[in-house]
Scaffold this active site. Structure first.
Site, mmCIF file in Angstrom:
data_model
loop_
_atom_site.group_PDB
_atom_site.id
_atom_site.type_symbol
_atom_site.label_atom_id
_atom_site.label_comp_id
_atom_site.label_asym_id
_atom_site.label_seq_id
_atom_site.Cartn_x
_atom_site.Cartn_y
_atom_site.Cartn_z
ATOM 1 N N GLY A 170 0.818 -1.205 0.000
ATOM 2 C CA GLY A 170 0.000 0.000 0.000
ATOM 3 C C GLY A 170 0.850 1.252 0.000
ATOM 4 O O GLY A 170 1.998 1.236 -0.456
ATOM 5 N N CYS A 174 2.498 5.133 16.241
ATOM 6 C CA CYS A 174 3.480 4.198 16.790
ATOM 7 C C CYS A 174 4.663 3.927 15.874
ATOM 8 O O CYS A 174 5.818 4.165 16.251
ATOM 9 C CB CYS A 174 2.801 2.874 17.141
ATOM 10 S SG CYS A 174 1.643 3.006 18.519
#
Length: 315
Positions: free
Chosen positions: A125, A132
């Protein structure tokens, strides 16, 4: 611990490191059914206290892993860095797939069925984002540099992921003919992943910025992230649905794989769009399905087959 000792040397205090591994959008379930509970301690009394704290979860057979404090801290950073590296790895394989005519989804399944690798985080993607992975990979790189023990793989992961997002914008520009000036692009999904309104380091931010730099007009829609997006992304039109975003658009770009984008009404889209062009950065759809609706379709890591290349060459 140092602050407490300096403030009150007589204080009888034990400090533990208890990193969390909760996923946004699934935090409650992750807390109740964790893969593991990591506790770093130096004082033996702390082990007894923390065992009692987590006793209800331990009854569900959640494994308690006790380590020294430094080790527990590094477990957190190393875990997130490894997952970020795994995402970046499959993204680079996706680029190669496009060049050689392979399908990255089949490659991911083929390697993910190997128990030593596993299939999670092998979805090509536009790159990772959120609160995070970007923070923890950079923290690990900085810590390693401070201790003169550089982590080259993670340094490369950070660099590749940063360039990934603008590369996705170039994919959109190519889909509208190579020149985005004056073109309207509808962007579906603004948050860094579905099931959250978190915009921190979302790929959509860099992608939209690159499209604007190329002269495109952008219309954006997200089921949950609109309020936060307005604070971070200027100069775009925020609309109330995927179909409103698509009105008069030269291309529709899926950036975040919200469930409501998985079953779009393509005949309806085709009637409202200026040009039937779909750029699917999450590989939600099958190419043949979208092309059957008369759309030009671009995805990630799904190159044309050898037969397709031969046909193109013959034309």
């Amino acid at each position: 611990e140092r602050i407490i000792r300096e403030t009150n040397p007589e204080a009888d205090v034990a400090v533990v490191s208890n990193p969390e591994f909760l996923r946004e959008g699934a935090a409650i379930d992750d807390f109740k059914r964790p893969d593991r509970i990591v506790i770093g301690y130096e004082d033996e009394r702390a082990r007894e206290v923390m065992t009692e704290v987590y006793r209800p979860l331990y009854l569900n057979q959640a494994p308690l892993l006790f380590t020294k404090r430094r080790t527990s801290e590094l477990i957190k950073y190393a875990g997130n860095a490894f997952l970020a590296m795994k995402i970046t790895f499959i993204n680079e394989i996706a680029d190669l797939c496009e060049k050689v005519g392979a399908d990255v989804q089949q490659v991911a399944r083929g390697i993910g069925l190997d128990g030593r690798i596993g299939g999670k985080f092998l979805h090509a993607g536009p790159g990772y984002g959120g609160s995070c992975f970007p923070k923890d990979t950079l923290a690990l790189v900085k810590t390693a540099q401070d201790y003169d023990s550089p982590v080259r793989l993670i340094e490369t992961t950070v660099a590749v992921n940063d360039t990934r997002k603008r590369a996705m914008a170039r994919k959109v520009i190519a889909a509208v003919g190579g020149d985005a000036r004056g073109k309207t692009v509808a962007v579906l999904g603004l948050t860094f992943k579905p099931m959250t309104d978190d915009m921190r380091d979302s790929p959509a931010i860099s992608i939209i910025q690159a499209l604007q730099d190329a002269g495109a007009k952008v219309r954006g829609f997200d089921p949950e992230g609109m309020d936060n997006a307005r604070k971070l992304i200027d100069g775009i039109a925020y609309v109330g649905s995927a179909y409103e975003a698509a009105e008069g658009a030269d291309a529709l770009c899926i950036v975040t794989e919200w469930n409501e984008f998985r079953a779009l009404d393509f005949p309806r889209l085709k009637t409202v769009m200026k040009a039937p062009v779909l750029v699917d950065l999450r590989n939600i759809y099958r190419p043949e399905e979208i092309e059957r609706h008369g759309f030009a379709y671009t995805s990630v890591g799904r190159g044309t087959t050898l037969a397709g290349q031969v046909a193109e060459a013959a034309e």
